[in-house]
Design an enzyme around this catalytic site. Sequence first.
Site, mmCIF file in Angstrom:
data_model
loop_
_atom_site.group_PDB
_atom_site.id
_atom_site.type_symbol
_atom_site.label_atom_id
_atom_site.label_comp_id
_atom_site.label_asym_id
_atom_site.label_seq_id
_atom_site.Cartn_x
_atom_site.Cartn_y
_atom_site.Cartn_z
ATOM 1 N N TYR A 51 0.846 -1.071 0.004
ATOM 2 C CA TYR A 51 0.136 0.169 0.144
ATOM 3 C C TYR A 51 1.077 1.009 -0.563
ATOM 4 O O TYR A 51 0.708 2.393 0.098
ATOM 5 C CB TYR A 51 -1.168 0.231 0.926
ATOM 6 N N LYS A 76 1.490 -6.581 5.768
ATOM 7 C CA LYS A 76 1.128 -7.575 5.000
ATOM 8 C C LYS A 76 2.959 -7.534 3.701
ATOM 9 O O LYS A 76 3.237 -6.880 3.214
ATOM 10 C CB LYS A 76 0.301 -7.510 3.275
#
Length: 284
Positions: A51, A76
């Site tokens: 992100y 993640k």
Amino acid sequence: MKPLMISLNSGTQIPSEGFGTFLISNDGPCYEAVLNALKCGYRHIDTAAGYGNETDVAKAIKDSGLKREDVFITSKLWVQDNSYEGAKYGIEQSLKNLDTDYIDLYLIHQPYGDLKDAWKAMEEAVDAGKLKAIGISNQTPKIFESFIKDCRILPGVNQVECNPTFQQKELRKIMEPYGIVVEAWYPLGHGNKELLSNPLLQEIAKKHNKSTVQVILRWLYQEGIVSLPKSLNPEHMATNLDIQNFELSQEDMDAIRTLDTGKGTHDPEDPAVEKRLTAIKIHE
């Protein structure tokens, strides 16, 4: 108000609603959104290396005045780092970006590449105290059944697309013996107007004097599913969290289960999806 919690198979307690930060850009917008979410009562922030906004998440948590242990952070590993050495690098980068000694939950973001060795590195990071719990994301039943054979530490969650029209029934059934929790991205169908205006959901919402959004999020909680709604509007953030003062009946729950179509918007097994995602590089 304390958040509703769900237990993971590791014994870790995870807030049942997390604030999702997908597609919220770094250097300002994500910082403001996360800070507002924490002010509204969120205690679970979901980010990812892919992100590109982990540093904004870290700054917002620091500036919120909350103690680190009072905020549950999920991040993640990007597909580029799905290997043993890559995962070790990715974990250290996320720890650095998030300005923390540990991450509460760390996931393999996409199910491509050397998952076995990436998982081994993540298990070692759990042993070292750098990761409190680990999990997977976007794993279909077929991918999951192959992956789970090599795990020393079981995944705590599988973060997948999940909402009343795509309930992941097959996946949930095969993960149940392992105690693995589903985390729902797109829990509201990505703001799907057809879902939010569904007559059945509207009828149930009216009965409880709630919105269809609140009914969906309450349904997910009662199904034992962690939800990750996203909104940049503080009023909507607060409304999304306001699901503690009502309970859906068994009749309500069963009725919502009939809305399942078994079809989502994302197919991790599609070769075109794999090709597109593996082509994305987030570092040299």
